[in-house]
Design an enzyme around this catalytic site. Structure first.
Site, PDB file in Angstrom:
ATOM      1  N   LYS A   1      25.767 -17.314 -21.093  1.00  0.00           N
ATOM      2  CA  LYS A   1      25.727 -18.367 -20.335  1.00  0.00           C
ATOM      3  C   LYS A   1      25.200 -17.864 -18.781  1.00  0.00           C
ATOM      4  CE  LYS A   1      28.864 -22.266 -19.668  1.00  0.00           C
ATOM      5  NZ  LYS A   1      30.187 -22.758 -19.485  1.00  0.00           N
TER       6      LYS A   1
HETATM    7  O1  G3P Z   1      32.280 -25.289 -18.720  1.00  0.00           O
HETATM    8  C1  G3P Z   1      31.883 -26.068 -17.764  1.00  0.00           C
HETATM    9  C2  G3P Z   1      32.220 -27.678 -17.371  1.00  0.00           C
HETATM   10  O2  G3P Z   1      32.705 -27.932 -18.871  1.00  0.00           O
HETATM   11  C3  G3P Z   1      33.342 -27.518 -16.542  1.00  0.00           C
HETATM   12  O3  G3P Z   1      34.280 -28.790 -16.217  1.00  0.00           O
HETATM   13  O4  G3P Z   1      35.855 -30.308 -15.624  1.00  0.00           O
HETATM   14  O5  G3P Z   1      35.426 -28.207 -14.747  1.00  0.00           O
HETATM   15  O6  G3P Z   1      33.871 -29.875 -14.332  1.00  0.00           O
HETATM   16  P1  G3P Z   1      34.948 -29.142 -15.281  1.00  0.00           P
END
Ligand code: G3P
Length: 219
Positions: free
Chosen positions: A87
């Site tokens: 990633k």
């Molecule tokens: O993995 C990245 C993403 O899914 C993060 O989500 O909820 O922290 O914006 P969030």
């Protein structure tokens, strides 16, 4: 549409596997820290554990932000298991690294994507997956699902092979909307996946079926 779980929590990963619907896992440095996984050795050991229990792809994020650093870290991660996806953040050095890994046949997930322009560049570089952050776009009162729609339309016109992995999914409704918008994959917390299960009419209907059965089969 494939379902990935967005967590580094082994119990939640196992629960999603038990449902029989899990196609892969995504992690990020914040999710690893949330599980208390710190230090190089522990982080590597944790990725190995995840890769052992999951059949599908597992995204492991690089910490380096320079080209050389991303390459050596990414190659080390890719060596951990066949299902590791490196990633990489959507920055200039990241695009260079994605092009390098694409030529080497190493799968990548371009993360922190917030615009169609970024998506085009990542696809052009040969990213395997692309992660537009739906919830974080919504957080600033833009429309995260519109972004998925826009990218899906461009990718279908251009025939890009990069898969759209809708990330930063926060609710069951986001999952439904991402499916309608043309996402290839959603990565979501377990709570959003489980949230898809519930409907009050299902509960009322089931209670009535069981009540009628028990009345008719007394004694
Ligand atoms: O993995 C990245 C993403 O899914 C993060 O989500 O909820 O922290 O914006 P969030």
């Amino acid at each position: 549409m494939k379902f990935f779980i967005d967590t580094a929590n082994l119990d939640q990963i196992k629960e999603a596997i038990d449902l029989g619907i899990l196609d892969g896992v995504t992690t990020n440095p914040s999710l690893m820290a949330k599980e208390g996984i710190t230090g190089d050795k522990n982080i590597i050991a944790h990725y190995k554990k995840i890769c052992k229990i999951v059949e599908g792809d597992v995204s492991a994020e690089v910490i380096a932000t320079d080209y050389k650093g991303m390459i050596s870290e990414g190659e080390r991660l890719a060596d951990l298991a066949d299902n590791i996806v490196v990633k990489i953040p959507m920055i200039k050095e990241g695009i260079k690294a994605i092009s390098y890994f694409s030529e080497k046949g190493i799968n990548t997930n371009c993360t922190l994507v917030f615009s169609a322009g970024q998506a085009i560049l990542a696809a052009k570089a040969g990213a395997t997956y692309l992660s537009p952050f739906v919830g974080r776009v919504d957080d600033i009162s833009w429309d995260g699902i519109k972004l998925i729609e826009e990218i899906a339309s461009i990718f279908s016109i251009q025939g890009y092979m990069t898969e759209i992995l809708a990330a930063s999914i926060r609710t069951p409704l986001h999952i439904v909307q991402a499916a309608k918008a043309g996402a290839d994959i959603v990565t979501c917390p377990l709570s959003s996946i489980l949230g898809l299960l519930y409907h009050p009419l299902t509960d009322i209907g089931l209670a009535k079926f069981l009540e009628d059965h028990h009345k008719a089969n007394k004694g």
